[in-house]
Design a protein around this motif. Structure first.
Motif, PDB file in Angstrom:
ATOM      1  N   PHE A  87      93.129  31.627  90.136  1.00 28.43           N
ATOM      2  CA  PHE A  87      92.648  30.380  90.759  1.00 28.43           C
ATOM      3  C   PHE A  87      92.425  29.300  89.699  1.00 28.43           C
ATOM      4  O   PHE A  87      91.920  29.574  88.611  1.00 28.43           O
ATOM      5  CB  PHE A  87      91.367  30.654  91.553  1.00 28.43           C
ATOM      6  CG  PHE A  87      91.605  31.594  92.700  1.00 28.43           C
ATOM      7  CD1 PHE A  87      92.175  31.131  93.873  1.00 28.43           C
ATOM      8  CD2 PHE A  87      91.307  32.949  92.592  1.00 28.43           C
ATOM      9  CE1 PHE A  87      92.437  31.999  94.937  1.00 28.43           C
ATOM     10  CE2 PHE A  87      91.559  33.827  93.642  1.00 28.43           C
ATOM     11  CZ  PHE A  87      92.129  33.341  94.817  1.00 28.43           C
ATOM     12  N   THR A  88      92.814  28.072  90.039  1.00 27.54           N
ATOM     13  CA  THR A  88      92.731  26.966  89.080  1.00 27.54           C
ATOM     14  C   THR A  88      92.002  25.760  89.655  1.00 27.54           C
ATOM     15  O   THR A  88      92.070  24.666  89.113  1.00 27.54           O
ATOM     16  CB  THR A  88      94.154  26.526  88.643  1.00 27.54           C
ATOM     17  OG1 THR A  88      94.937  26.259  89.813  1.00 27.54           O
ATOM     18  CG2 THR A  88      94.838  27.613  87.826  1.00 27.54           C
ATOM     19  N   GLU A  89      91.311  25.944  90.774  1.00 24.76           N
ATOM     20  CA  GLU A  89      90.621  24.834  91.442  1.00 24.76           C
ATOM     21  C   GLU A  89      89.250  25.284  91.922  1.00 24.76           C
ATOM     22  O   GLU A  89      89.057  26.457  92.256  1.00 24.76           O
ATOM     23  CB  GLU A  89      91.413  24.405  92.687  1.00 24.76           C
ATOM     24  CG  GLU A  89      92.367  23.254  92.493  1.00 24.76           C
ATOM     25  CD  GLU A  89      91.692  21.932  92.180  1.00 24.76           C
ATOM     26  OE1 GLU A  89      90.564  21.695  92.676  1.00 24.76           O
ATOM     27  OE2 GLU A  89      92.289  21.143  91.438  1.00 24.76           O
ATOM     28  N   GLY A  90      88.350  24.303  91.997  1.00 23.20           N
ATOM     29  CA  GLY A  90      87.078  24.508  92.705  1.00 23.20           C
ATOM     30  C   GLY A  90      86.204  25.616  92.154  1.00 23.20           C
ATOM     31  O   GLY A  90      86.247  25.951  90.972  1.00 23.20           O
ATOM     32  N   TYR A 132      86.211  28.766  92.263  1.00 22.79           N
ATOM     33  CA  TYR A 132      86.803  29.989  91.687  1.00 22.79           C
ATOM     34  C   TYR A 132      87.779  29.700  90.555  1.00 22.79           C
ATOM     35  O   TYR A 132      88.491  30.598  90.108  1.00 22.79           O
ATOM     36  CB  TYR A 132      87.457  30.818  92.794  1.00 22.79           C
ATOM     37  CG  TYR A 132      86.445  31.239  93.832  1.00 22.79           C
ATOM     38  CD1 TYR A 132      85.470  32.188  93.511  1.00 22.79           C
ATOM     39  CD2 TYR A 132      86.409  30.645  95.091  1.00 22.79           C
ATOM     40  CE1 TYR A 132      84.496  32.543  94.424  1.00 22.79           C
ATOM     41  CE2 TYR A 132      85.442  31.005  96.013  1.00 22.79           C
ATOM     42  CZ  TYR A 132      84.491  31.952  95.673  1.00 22.79           C
ATOM     43  OH  TYR A 132      83.520  32.299  96.566  1.00 22.79           O
ATOM     44  N   ASN A 133      87.786  28.457  90.086  1.00 19.87           N
ATOM     45  CA  ASN A 133      88.645  28.095  88.949  1.00 19.87           C
ATOM     46  C   ASN A 133      88.399  29.060  87.789  1.00 19.87           C
ATOM     47  O   ASN A 133      87.263  29.253  87.378  1.00 19.87           O
ATOM     48  CB  ASN A 133      88.325  26.656  88.509  1.00 19.87           C
ATOM     49  CG  ASN A 133      89.231  26.165  87.390  1.00 19.87           C
ATOM     50  OD1 ASN A 133      90.262  26.762  87.098  1.00 19.87           O
ATOM     51  ND2 ASN A 133      88.820  25.066  86.752  1.00 19.87           N
ATOM     52  N   GLY A 134      89.462  29.660  87.273  1.00 23.20           N
ATOM     53  CA  GLY A 134      89.344  30.576  86.138  1.00 23.20           C
ATOM     54  C   GLY A 134      89.134  32.026  86.541  1.00 23.20           C
ATOM     55  O   GLY A 134      89.242  32.919  85.706  1.00 23.20           O
TER      56      GLY A 134
HETATM   57  C1  NAG Z   1      89.643  24.620  85.601  1.00 18.48           C
HETATM   58  O1  NAG Z   1      89.189  25.237  84.421  1.00 18.48           O
HETATM   59  C2  NAG Z   1      89.909  24.829  83.259  1.00 18.48           C
HETATM   60  C3  NAG Z   1      89.441  25.693  82.095  1.00 18.48           C
HETATM   61  O2  NAG Z   1      88.051  25.698  82.008  1.00 18.48           O
HETATM   62  C4  NAG Z   1      89.723  23.335  83.034  1.00 18.48           C
HETATM   63  O3  NAG Z   1      90.465  22.923  81.918  1.00 18.48           O
HETATM   64  C5  NAG Z   1      90.210  22.599  84.268  1.00 18.48           C
HETATM   65  O4  NAG Z   1      89.954  21.221  84.131  1.00 18.48           O
HETATM   66  C6  NAG Z   1      89.533  23.124  85.514  1.00 18.48           C
HETATM   67  N1  NAG Z   1      90.155  22.504  86.681  1.00 18.48           N
HETATM   68  C7  NAG Z   1      89.453  21.985  87.674  1.00 18.48           C
HETATM   69  C8  NAG Z   1      90.258  21.404  88.774  1.00 18.48           C
HETATM   70  O5  NAG Z   1      88.237  21.998  87.694  1.00 18.48           O
END
Ligand code: NAG
Ligand code: NAG
Ligand code: NAG
Length: 127
Positions: free
Chosen positions: A59-62, A64-66
């Motif tokens: 997951f890369t958003e919201g 659960y990002n990371g």
């Molecule tokens: C998700 O996490 C990454 C790594 O911490 C960060 O660079 C990125 O801006 C984050 N994306 C959002 C959409 O919050």
């Protein structure tokens, strides 16, 4: 992308292995928010046409990002696919559950699956 291909054609016949990196969108519409990627390996493991997959939902958003969810299991293409969720990282540490995937768009150029994923996981204080 098929990376091992015993039949030497473009189909996932017995013995073939493919690398997968597909978009995870919030909704079924092509324009809906990208929330991550499904990455892993898919192999044609059954002479009956069954397939086994090892996928990580990254997951890369919201909220659960990371975080990631590991979804593993055998299935037969075309059916409703139930696979176990065998673990996770980040917010999904200790995850256990199952996912139900249904093909909702099937055309010559693409297949779109709708996933419903049910997980039990422990809320970790350091996340
Ligand atoms: C998700 O996490 C990454 C790594 O911490 C960060 O660079 C990125 O801006 C984050 N994306 C959002 C959409 O919050
Ligand atoms: C690929 O090869 C397999 C095994 O020989 C055969 O069953 C299948 O029909 C072939 N698929 C295509 C798309 O030609
Ligand atoms: C997605 O966005 C594009 C560009 O804005 C638009 O042309 C298209 O119709 C949209 N697709 C859907 C399914 O809404």
């Amino acid at each position: 992308m098929i990376v091992v291909n015993p039949s030497n054609n473009n189909s996932l016949t017995f013995g073939a292995i493919a690398a997968v990196d597909e978009m995870l969108l919030e909704g079924l519409d092509d324009n809906s928010t990208l929330i991550g990627h499904a990455q892993g390996l898919v192999g044609a493991v059954g002479r009956d046409g069954s397939v086994a997959s090892m996928l990580d939902f990254v997951f890369t958003e919201g909220e659960y990002n990371g975080s990631t969810l590991a979804i593993y299991g055998r299935f037969v293409e075309g059916d409703t696919i139930e696979r176990p969720v065998i673990g996770g990282t980040g917010k999904f540490r200790m995850a256990k559950g199952y996912s139900i995937a249904k093909p909702v768009v099937v055309s010559a150029t693409k297949v779109v699956y709708e996933f419903d994923v049910y997980v039990w996981h422990k809320e970790m204080k350091d996340n």
